[in-house]
Enzyme design. Structure first.
Site, PDB file in Angstrom:
ATOM      1  N   HIS A 179      -5.163   3.031  -5.461  1.00  0.00           N
ATOM      2  CA  HIS A 179      -4.594   4.079  -4.603  1.00  0.00           C
ATOM      3  C   HIS A 179      -5.683   4.753  -3.764  1.00  0.00           C
ATOM      4  O   HIS A 179      -5.826   5.970  -3.761  1.00  0.00           O
ATOM      5  CB  HIS A 179      -3.825   5.108  -5.438  1.00  0.00           C
ATOM      6  CG  HIS A 179      -2.680   5.703  -4.680  1.00  0.00           C
ATOM      7  ND1 HIS A 179      -1.427   5.874  -5.226  1.00  0.00           N
ATOM      8  CD2 HIS A 179      -2.588   6.166  -3.404  1.00  0.00           C
ATOM      9  CE1 HIS A 179      -0.631   6.413  -4.318  1.00  0.00           C
ATOM     10  NE2 HIS A 179      -1.316   6.598  -3.207  1.00  0.00           N
ATOM     11  N   ASP A 194      -2.389  -1.606  -3.495  1.00  0.00           N
ATOM     12  CA  ASP A 194      -3.155  -0.371  -3.652  1.00  0.00           C
ATOM     13  C   ASP A 194      -2.395   0.592  -4.551  1.00  0.00           C
ATOM     14  O   ASP A 194      -2.880   1.673  -4.856  1.00  0.00           O
ATOM     15  CB  ASP A 194      -3.386   0.266  -2.267  1.00  0.00           C
ATOM     16  CG  ASP A 194      -4.275   1.495  -2.342  1.00  0.00           C
ATOM     17  OD1 ASP A 194      -5.389   1.371  -2.900  1.00  0.00           O
ATOM     18  OD2 ASP A 194      -3.869   2.579  -1.876  1.00  0.00           O
ATOM     19  N   ARG A 212       4.174   2.405  -2.300  1.00  0.00           N
ATOM     20  CA  ARG A 212       4.413   2.979  -3.630  1.00  0.00           C
ATOM     21  C   ARG A 212       4.708   1.826  -4.572  1.00  0.00           C
ATOM     22  O   ARG A 212       5.444   0.888  -4.229  1.00  0.00           O
ATOM     23  CB  ARG A 212       5.605   3.956  -3.627  1.00  0.00           C
ATOM     24  CG  ARG A 212       5.315   5.320  -3.050  1.00  0.00           C
ATOM     25  CD  ARG A 212       4.312   6.140  -3.899  1.00  0.00           C
ATOM     26  NE  ARG A 212       4.004   7.436  -3.305  1.00  0.00           N
ATOM     27  CZ  ARG A 212       2.988   7.688  -2.490  1.00  0.00           C
ATOM     28  NH1 ARG A 212       2.149   6.717  -2.158  1.00  0.00           N
ATOM     29  NH2 ARG A 212       2.781   8.903  -2.014  1.00  0.00           N
ATOM     30  N   GLU A 269       1.075   3.288 -12.315  1.00  0.00           N
ATOM     31  CA  GLU A 269      -0.315   3.716 -12.049  1.00  0.00           C
ATOM     32  C   GLU A 269      -0.640   5.097 -12.620  1.00  0.00           C
ATOM     33  O   GLU A 269      -1.803   5.407 -12.877  1.00  0.00           O
ATOM     34  CB  GLU A 269      -0.609   3.703 -10.548  1.00  0.00           C
ATOM     35  CG  GLU A 269       0.121   4.784  -9.747  1.00  0.00           C
ATOM     36  CD  GLU A 269      -0.211   4.731  -8.255  1.00  0.00           C
ATOM     37  OE1 GLU A 269      -0.019   3.666  -7.633  1.00  0.00           O
ATOM     38  OE2 GLU A 269      -0.667   5.758  -7.720  1.00  0.00           O
ATOM     39  N   THR A 286       0.855  -1.204   0.000  1.00  0.00           N
ATOM     40  CA  THR A 286       0.000   0.000   0.000  1.00  0.00           C
ATOM     41  C   THR A 286       0.884   1.245   0.000  1.00  0.00           C
ATOM     42  O   THR A 286       0.414   2.331   0.304  1.00  0.00           O
ATOM     43  CB  THR A 286      -0.901   0.046   1.262  1.00  0.00           C
ATOM     44  OG1 THR A 286      -0.057  -0.044   2.414  1.00  0.00           O
ATOM     45  CG2 THR A 286      -1.924  -1.066   1.276  1.00  0.00           C
TER      46      THR A 286
HETATM   47  P1  NAI Z   1       7.133   7.330   7.673  1.00  0.00           P
HETATM   48  O1  NAI Z   1       8.132   8.293   7.180  1.00  0.00           O
HETATM   49  O2  NAI Z   1       6.473   7.544   8.996  1.00  0.00           O
HETATM   50  O3  NAI Z   1       7.778   5.860   7.685  1.00  0.00           O
HETATM   51  C1  NAI Z   1       8.604   5.370   6.672  1.00  0.00           C
HETATM   52  C2  NAI Z   1       9.566   4.383   7.288  1.00  0.00           C
HETATM   53  O4  NAI Z   1      10.374   3.850   6.235  1.00  0.00           O
HETATM   54  C3  NAI Z   1      10.528   5.031   8.307  1.00  0.00           C
HETATM   55  O5  NAI Z   1      10.507   4.312   9.519  1.00  0.00           O
HETATM   56  C4  NAI Z   1      11.883   4.977   7.611  1.00  0.00           C
HETATM   57  O6  NAI Z   1      12.973   4.819   8.512  1.00  0.00           O
HETATM   58  C5  NAI Z   1      11.689   3.748   6.743  1.00  0.00           C
HETATM   59  N1  NAI Z   1      12.673   3.691   5.654  1.00  0.00           N
HETATM   60  C6  NAI Z   1      13.161   4.713   4.903  1.00  0.00           C
HETATM   61  N2  NAI Z   1      14.106   4.261   4.048  1.00  0.00           N
HETATM   62  C7  NAI Z   1      14.207   2.930   4.263  1.00  0.00           C
HETATM   63  C8  NAI Z   1      15.006   1.919   3.692  1.00  0.00           C
HETATM   64  N3  NAI Z   1      15.896   2.192   2.733  1.00  0.00           N
HETATM   65  N4  NAI Z   1      14.863   0.658   4.142  1.00  0.00           N
HETATM   66  C9  NAI Z   1      13.980   0.369   5.137  1.00  0.00           C
HETATM   67  N5  NAI Z   1      13.182   1.297   5.710  1.00  0.00           N
HETATM   68  C10 NAI Z   1      13.297   2.562   5.290  1.00  0.00           C
HETATM   69  O7  NAI Z   1       6.044   7.231   6.511  1.00  0.00           O
HETATM   70  P2  NAI Z   1       4.540   6.715   6.630  1.00  0.00           P
HETATM   71  O8  NAI Z   1       3.639   7.842   6.935  1.00  0.00           O
HETATM   72  O9  NAI Z   1       4.478   5.507   7.460  1.00  0.00           O
HETATM   73  O10 NAI Z   1       4.245   6.333   5.095  1.00  0.00           O
HETATM   74  C11 NAI Z   1       4.913   5.263   4.462  1.00  0.00           C
HETATM   75  C12 NAI Z   1       4.607   5.319   2.980  1.00  0.00           C
HETATM   76  O11 NAI Z   1       3.229   5.016   2.760  1.00  0.00           O
HETATM   77  C13 NAI Z   1       4.766   6.699   2.321  1.00  0.00           C
HETATM   78  O12 NAI Z   1       6.116   6.958   1.975  1.00  0.00           O
HETATM   79  C14 NAI Z   1       3.909   6.580   1.108  1.00  0.00           C
HETATM   80  O13 NAI Z   1       4.700   6.099   0.027  1.00  0.00           O
HETATM   81  C15 NAI Z   1       2.880   5.515   1.480  1.00  0.00           C
HETATM   82  N6  NAI Z   1       1.516   6.062   1.530  1.00  0.00           N
HETATM   83  C16 NAI Z   1       0.546   5.471   0.768  1.00  0.00           C
HETATM   84  C17 NAI Z   1      -0.743   5.957   0.765  1.00  0.00           C
HETATM   85  C18 NAI Z   1      -1.846   5.320  -0.013  1.00  0.00           C
HETATM   86  O14 NAI Z   1      -2.936   5.899  -0.125  1.00  0.00           O
HETATM   87  N7  NAI Z   1      -1.658   4.151  -0.585  1.00  0.00           N
HETATM   88  C19 NAI Z   1      -1.088   7.152   1.550  1.00  0.00           C
HETATM   89  C20 NAI Z   1      -0.009   7.661   2.378  1.00  0.00           C
HETATM   90  C21 NAI Z   1       1.254   7.135   2.334  1.00  0.00           C
END
Ligand code: NAI
Length: 335
Positions: free
Chosen positions: A295, A258, A234, A263, A232
């Site tokens: 999405h 999702d 990217r 997309e 869900t």
């Molecule tokens: P966040 O920033 O709170 O968490 C992201 C986590 O990924 C962090 O703990 C970070 O340390 C970790 N991370 C970063 N680089 C990494 C790597 N190379 N290897 C392992 N872990 C790594 O972000 P949040 O709010 O939890 O969102 C996560 C993702 O969800 C967003 O980046 C976005 O792509 C996606 N998203 C999807 C939505 C949808 O409608 N399908 C809506 C909102 C967000």
């Protein structure tokens, strides 16, 4: 301020109108932002874009030539904005860092449950007055090992819900979440170990050069036969062609997404009267053990209202010549 919204959808306008309370002038446009449509931003003080708009270098240059230097993202993710070029051109760019991590986390769980208990198939069958249970056998989530890749805001909520189901939790992240370990007994392990030992794998990292195709042929080969894979986050986190091979040879037993790497130009549009041109998603749709949503993980009333509030807050800060704490580019007023 006059805000021109690209890729504006009916489902979000009510929340924006309500949160705006007639303070700013809101212009909702259907087209996505790209080099061809950037001209529509003429006269705007701010443009607002969503996840499938493109603020690439050429688009930013076009906007700058029109005198538009402010972009209010209606998303947390900003992989669709060339921030380096934005900075060079003196843009202000702000996002909505968190609007409802619960919405996305709960959708990931919905995909898991719907796939596991074959809810879509069961519902279609019942509507056809077929009450047979053959082919609808699922598995208990309780006692299974769930691998959470990315334990930030969304991943941590998913992990907590899965903990409630009685799953054993394995996590992978570049930054460990001590609170999560304490509350759920989760263990941080290498990505290899997570892939090798999880029954369910769910992705919650941003799309970065380091995470592009984090799930690829090599990783899929390591996974348990019949693994459930959920994305869900990217589309670019998963090499879709490799996932298709994994589905064909039975390594992937369930695939819930999702997001899809191609997309852009497909999701958020109605193509029900046309012929689908994307062969990869078309192939995905032929698998009975694949569930795709377009999405929509963020799409709850709570999230929409929070997106509207924060986007308009960012714009109001700029209107008052103030910085917003959600600024991603230029920390100085543009020319
Ligand atoms: P966040 O920033 O709170 O968490 C992201 C986590 O990924 C962090 O703990 C970070 O340390 C970790 N991370 C970063 N680089 C990494 C790597 N190379 N290897 C392992 N872990 C790594 O972000 P949040 O709010 O939890 O969102 C996560 C993702 O969800 C967003 O980046 C976005 O792509 C996606 N998203 C999807 C939505 C949808 O409608 N399908 C809506 C909102 C967000």
């Amino acid at each position: 301020m006059k805000i021109v919204f690209f890729d504006a959808h009916a489902f979000e306008q009510e929340a924006f109108d309500s949160a705006n309370n007639s303070v700013h002038e809101l212009v909702f446009l259907k087209p996505n932002l790209n080099a061809q449509t950037a001209d529509l931003a003429r006269d705007a003080d701010v443009i607002s874009i969503f996840v499938n708009d493109s603020a690439s270098a050429d688009v930013l240059e076009k906007l700058a030539s029109l005198g538009v230097h402010r972009i209010a993202l209606r998303s947390a993710g900003f992989n669709h904005v060339d921030l380096k070029r934005a900075q060079e051109l003196g843009f202000r760019v702000a996002n909505v860092p968190a609007y409802s991590p619960y919405a996305v986390a709960e959708h990931a769980i919905a995909l898991m449950l719907a796939l596991n208990r074959k809810l879509i198939r069961a519902n279609n069958r019942i509507r056809d007055l077929n009450f047979s249970l053959d082919g609808l056998v699922g598995f208990d989530m309780h006692g299974k090992t769930a691998g959470v890749i990315g334990t930030g805001k969304i991943g941590a909520i998913v992990a907590n819900i899965l903990h409630g189901f009685g799953c054993k939790l394995l996590c992978y992240d570049v930054q460990e979440n001590a609170e999560l370990v304490k509350s759920t007994g989760a263990s941080y392990v290498s990505l290899d170990e997570l892939c090798r030992t999880s029954d369910i794998i769910t992705l919650h990292t941003p799309l970065l050069p380091a995470t592009k195709y984090i799930i690829n042929e090599e990783r899929i080969r390591q996974m348990k036969r019949g693994v459930m894979l959920i994305n869900t986050s990217r589309g670019g986190l998963v090499n879709t062609r490799d996932a298709i091979e994994g589905l064909k040879n039975g390594t992937i037993g369930y695939f819930g997404i999702d997001v899809y790497e191609q997309e852009q130009g497909i999701f958020f549009h109605d193509y029900s009267d046309t012929v689908l041109q994307d062969e990869v998603i078309a192939r995905l749709m032929t698998f009975p053990n694949v569930l795709i949503t377009g999405h929509q993980a963020f799409l709850t009333h709570t999230a929409l209202y929070n997106i509207a509030e924060t986007t308009l807050y960012n714009v109001s800060c700029w209107a008052e010549c103030k910085e917003t704490e959600h600024e991603l580019a230029a920390k100085k007023e543009h020319p």
